[in-house]
Design an enzyme around this catalytic site. Sequence first.
Site, PDB file in Angstrom:
ATOM      1  N   SER A  46       0.842  -1.207   0.000  1.00 45.21           N
ATOM      2  CA  SER A  46       0.000   0.000   0.000  1.00 45.21           C
ATOM      3  C   SER A  46       0.872   1.249   0.000  1.00 45.21           C
ATOM      4  O   SER A  46       0.382   2.352  -0.232  1.00 45.21           O
ATOM      5  CB  SER A  46      -0.924   0.003   1.219  1.00 45.21           C
ATOM      6  OG  SER A  46      -0.187  -0.227   2.404  1.00 45.21           O
ATOM      7  N   GLU A 183      -9.398  -9.264   3.502  1.00 46.46           N
ATOM      8  CA  GLU A 183      -9.670  -7.858   3.151  1.00 46.46           C
ATOM      9  C   GLU A 183     -11.016  -7.723   2.452  1.00 46.46           C
ATOM     10  O   GLU A 183     -11.285  -8.403   1.446  1.00 46.46           O
ATOM     11  CB  GLU A 183      -8.532  -7.331   2.248  1.00 46.46           C
ATOM     12  CG  GLU A 183      -8.742  -5.872   1.847  1.00 46.46           C
ATOM     13  CD  GLU A 183      -7.481  -5.182   1.345  1.00 46.46           C
ATOM     14  OE1 GLU A 183      -6.380  -5.768   1.432  1.00 46.46           O
ATOM     15  OE2 GLU A 183      -7.606  -4.041   0.866  1.00 46.46           O
TER      16      GLU A 183
HETATM   17  O1  KIV Z   1      -0.481  -3.397   1.535  1.00 46.19           O
HETATM   18  C1  KIV Z   1      -1.111  -3.345   2.597  1.00 46.19           C
HETATM   19  O2  KIV Z   1      -1.041  -2.382   3.362  1.00 46.19           O
HETATM   20  C2  KIV Z   1      -1.948  -4.480   2.932  1.00 46.19           C
HETATM   21  C3  KIV Z   1      -2.927  -4.316   4.039  1.00 46.19           C
HETATM   22  C4  KIV Z   1      -3.955  -3.313   3.717  1.00 46.19           C
HETATM   23  C5  KIV Z   1      -3.513  -5.602   4.449  1.00 46.19           C
HETATM   24  O3  KIV Z   1      -1.844  -5.494   2.316  1.00 46.19           O
END
Ligand code: KIV
Length: 281
Positions: A46, A183
């Site tokens: 993310s 998720e």
């Molecule tokens: O990339 C991320 O932050 C994640 C979480 C939202 C689970 O995979």
Amino acid sequence: MAKVTRADLLAMKTQGKRIVVVTAYDWSAARLLDQAGVDVLLVGDSLGNVIQGHGSTLPVTVEHMIYHTACVTRARPAGLVVADLPFGTFQRGAAAALDASIRLVQEGGAEAVKIEGAGERLACIETVVRADIPVWGHLGLTPQSVHAFSGYRVQGKDEQSAARLLVQAREVEEAGASALVLECIPWELARQITAQAAIPTIGIGAGPHCDGQVLVFQDLLGFSDDFVPKFVKQYARLGDAITEAVQRYAEEVRQGTFPTLEQSYGAPGGRGKVKKSAGRP
Ligand code: KIV
């Protein structure tokens, strides 16, 4: 505080203690999360969205993940550090998944890696686990599959896809995963998966019955109001606080009221020694 291990997280599930996971991408945030006592720091891809400003996680590379994982592990947090395998790794098969995992451990200091999906990905999980690198699974709305999903959509809403996710959760566990991120799936499905799983489930947009919860650092702290998903709770409004603080600084610079002579070198009675800024080692 003692280092949190894979075994500790399993024990927490057994004892019904909820697991606290927050994403981290840099040293200063990792230190704050450590002080707050989070159990797991997830170096999520993310970072493609919240650090790099992309519209998806797809542009994130192994090099980016290693860089950010190393920034986080340099803080030596007690929480377990889990790093995402980015797009273009496990999608190329088990050998690529293993290569990237080894680099994340060796160069980044990751203590576990996360792999999205099931099906073809099960072989990747098995291979990485056989190399003694703990793997977290990730099912439901797996962001690296955004195009296959035709956008960011809640998964497992109908009976057929819910049944498929229940099977996939069991397969990911059988492949050797030591935890499973769920998720954006209906809470009842997350409850069922959590009840059937021997490994901890960590929810994000998956309701209250998971064994733990994860939020993105910037979401939890309210960095921005641009888009706040339904499942996010902002525990602070740091975006507003930061803007206001920087505006005050800008005003004082423009008015010439910062810095004062007392804050300047050469002031009568002042010391010449340069002190390091707050937080620097
Ligand atoms: O990339 C991320 O932050 C994640 C979480 C939202 C689970 O995979």
